[in-house]
Design a protein around this motif. Structure first.
Motif, short mmCIF file in Angstrom:
data_model
loop_
_atom_site.label_atom_id
_atom_site.label_comp_id
_atom_site.label_asym_id
_atom_site.label_seq_id
_atom_site.Cartn_x
_atom_site.Cartn_y
_atom_site.Cartn_z
N SER A 35 -4.42 -2.42 -2.53
CA SER A 35 -4.56 -2.85 -3.89
C SER A 35 -5.47 -4.03 -4.03
CB SER A 35 -3.18 -3.23 -4.64
OG SER A 35 -3.58 -3.86 -5.89
N ASN A 58 -5.79 -5.80 -6.94
CA ASN A 58 -5.30 -6.33 -8.02
C ASN A 58 -5.48 -8.07 -8.10
OD1 ASN A 58 -4.25 -6.56 -10.59
ND2 ASN A 58 -2.03 -6.23 -9.90
N TRP A 74 10.68 -9.67 -5.17
CA TRP A 74 10.80 -8.46 -6.05
C TRP A 74 12.20 -8.14 -6.17
CZ3 TRP A 74 6.27 -8.26 -8.05
CH2 TRP A 74 5.14 -8.24 -7.30
N THR A 134 10.72 -3.77 -3.30
CA THR A 134 9.15 -3.62 -3.46
C THR A 134 8.67 -3.88 -4.77
OG1 THR A 134 7.10 -2.22 -2.97
CG2 THR A 134 9.23 -0.95 -3.84
N PHE A 135 7.48 -3.92 -5.21
CA PHE A 135 6.99 -3.64 -6.51
C PHE A 135 7.14 -2.54 -7.23
CE2 PHE A 135 2.98 -3.47 -9.10
CZ PHE A 135 3.25 -4.36 -10.47
N VAL A 187 6.82 0.62 2.65
CA VAL A 187 5.75 -0.68 2.26
C VAL A 187 5.81 -1.76 3.18
CG1 VAL A 187 5.88 -2.41 0.47
CG2 VAL A 187 6.92 0.03 -0.25
N LYS A 222 -3.98 -10.19 -5.29
CA LYS A 222 -3.80 -9.86 -3.86
C LYS A 222 -4.73 -10.78 -3.04
CE LYS A 222 -0.59 -7.06 -4.90
NZ LYS A 222 -0.72 -5.56 -5.52
N GLY A 279 4.88 -0.68 -8.57
CA GLY A 279 3.73 0.22 -8.50
C GLY A 279 4.05 1.22 -7.22
N SER A 280 4.79 0.98 -6.22
CA SER A 280 5.18 1.65 -5.19
C SER A 280 5.80 3.07 -5.79
CB SER A 280 6.33 1.15 -4.25
OG SER A 280 5.48 -0.33 -3.77
N GLY A 305 -8.12 -2.78 -8.68
CA GLY A 305 -8.57 -1.73 -8.09
C GLY A 305 -7.84 -1.42 -6.71
N ILE A 342 -1.36 5.94 -4.72
CA ILE A 342 -0.12 6.57 -4.36
C ILE A 342 0.06 8.00 -4.90
CG2 ILE A 342 2.29 5.89 -4.17
CD1 ILE A 342 1.85 3.04 -3.90
N ALA A 389 -0.38 -2.26 -0.01
CA ALA A 389 -1.02 -3.08 -1.11
C ALA A 389 -1.06 -4.52 -0.78
CB ALA A 389 -0.29 -2.64 -2.52
N ASP A 404 2.68 2.06 2.00
CA ASP A 404 1.98 1.09 0.90
C ASP A 404 1.56 -0.39 1.47
OD1 ASP A 404 1.83 -0.66 -1.21
OD2 ASP A 404 3.38 0.34 -2.21
N THR A 451 -1.70 1.82 -7.38
CA THR A 451 -0.86 2.93 -8.02
C THR A 451 -1.35 4.33 -8.14
OG1 THR A 451 0.07 0.84 -9.12
CG2 THR A 451 0.69 3.17 -9.80
N SER A 497 -6.80 1.77 -8.83
CA SER A 497 -5.72 0.95 -8.76
C SER A 497 -4.80 1.61 -7.29
CB SER A 497 -4.65 0.89 -9.71
OG SER A 497 -3.86 2.08 -9.89
#
Ligand SMILES: *Cc1c(COP(=O)(O)O)cnc(C)c1O
Length: 382
Positions: free
Chosen positions: A188, A190, A325, A86-87, A138, A193, A89-90, A200, A65, A166, A164, A62, A60
């Motif tokens: 990312s 995901n 977000w 951001t999301f 990000v 995306k 995951g950051s 991944g 990071i 992603a 980031d 995540t 992932s």
């Protein structure tokens, strides 16, 4: 009525058709493992696409990071600066390491980290005698942050940047690929995306030794002994060979996807610009956005319609739209964390309350996008 029409999703997976071929190859060779030829090839092809020295395929973004921050030494008693808009995951990996996040506001043009707010955060860090271990910058919604001034500030204090990207694969800043401008970059894959492997991520860097260390941690930190010996704590973070096979086929159509997403954005802009209160995220000079999602703002001073109401109206037509977000400094999880604003007020609070993400799938048909546009005009037009 609307239950009959197929749902229009925000950004659904869009396969090229070649994925099955690569997956069949993975099965034929029996590399059904978190390593194998497709993983190696995916890493090499990402290196070539990005023009960076080393990449590490992971389970992932995540995880990428997490490994980057661990390499940079973040731990209990340390701070890590991070974009607030951001999301999650950051920011979650900062907590995995027991470090403390400090959030930085956006600037109005790119919606990404404000150099002014970052400088304020560093002034504070100097005053308390504790510089951050890293700054997570990000590139939101596929738009590059203003990397030159941000990097200049970080370099001034000798603090490394984790970019980031992603959401920003295929986007550029002054001709440089997003994700390649910091000490580390992360991507990312995901499901939502711009290209996806179902799930991944990728860690990238020009520092081969750093990527080697991250690889060691990502594969349970096994010492180079004939038996299973471990001196350090590791993780099971590698990407499967089957998943990497999907990634390779997706990477081949990335540039096409960017072109399509940009067309989607342009069509929205032509159709909706001029509606009362509607604004679009700008594409600052010298940057090329991948337009992963088209995001509009609805100015509360110019119309009484709120983004949540538009989301509801679109939902009743079986169309998925989402709010921007919610900034990290407004999350209950991070209450009490330090936060530095761009000016006297917070820019990203305003983006959160006025922003709206529209369906932006690269597989969306013209007719589907017309349906979305009609619905928004009906709702916002008078
Ligand atoms: C998706 C995303 C992540 C996390 O990636 P995963 O692969 O879902 O772990 C991190 N940061 C941003 C900005 C993202 O959009």
């Amino acid at each position: 009525m609307s239950q009959q029409t197929p749902r229009i999703y925000l950004s659904p997976p869009h396969m090229s058709g070649k994925e099955q071929e690569y997956i069949r190859d993975a099965f034929a060779s029996n590399w059904i493992a978190p390593l194998g030829p497709h993983v190696d090839a995916f890493e090499t092809e990402m290196c070539q696409y990005l023009g960076c020295r080393k990449t590490l395929a992971l389970s992932s973004g995540t995880a990428a990071i997490h490994l980057a921050l661990r390499y940079l030494g973040a731990g209990p008693g340390d701070t890590v600066f991070c974009s607030s808009l951001t999301f999650i995951g950051s920011a979650n990996p900062i907590l995995y390491l027991g470090a403390e996040p400090v959030f930085v506001d956006s600037e109005p043009d790119s919606w990404n980290m404000s150099p002014e707010a970052l400088q304020k955060a560093f002034d504070w860090a100097v005053a308390i005698g504790r510089l951050p271990k890293a700054v997570i910058v990000v590139d939101l919604y596929g738009q590059s942050a203003r990397m030159d001034p941000l990097l200049a500030i970080c370099n001034n204090y000798g603090v490394p940047v984790v970019e980031d990207a992603a959401e920003a694969l295929g986007a550029t800043y002054k001709g440089n690929n997003c994700g390649t401008m910091g000490k580390f970059g992360i991507f990312s894959f995901n499901g939502n995306k711009i290209i996806t492997t179902s799930g991944g991520g990728m860690l990238v860097s020009d520092d081969a030794e750093a990527i080697e260390k991250a690889w060691f941690w990502a594969t349970q930190a096994r010492d180079p002994e004939p038996w299973y010996q471990h001196s350090e704590m590791g993780y099971n973070y590698r990407l499967s060979n089957i998943i990497a096979a999907i990634g390779r086929a997706q990477l081949q159509v990335l540039d096409e996807r960017v072109a399509t997403k940009r067309r989607v954005f342009d069509k929205y802009e032509q159709a909706l610009n001029g509606l009362p209160g509607v604004g679009f995220i700008s594409e600052p000079r010298d940057t090329r956005c991948n337009r992963w999602l088209t995001v509009i703002t609805i100015d509360p001073d110019l119309t009484s319609v709120r983004p949540v109401e538009v989301i509801k109206a679109l939902g009743s037509e079986n169309i998925e739209a989402r709010p921007v977000w919610k900034p990290m400094h407004l999350q209950p999880l991070f209450s009490g964390c330090e936060y530095f604003t761009h000016g006297s007020t917070s820019v990203c609070d305003g983006l959160f309350s006025s922003g709206l993400c529209l369906p932006s799938g690269s597989s969306m048909t013209e007719e589907q996008q017309d349906r979305v546009i009609e619905c928004i005009i009906r709702f916002l037009g008078d």
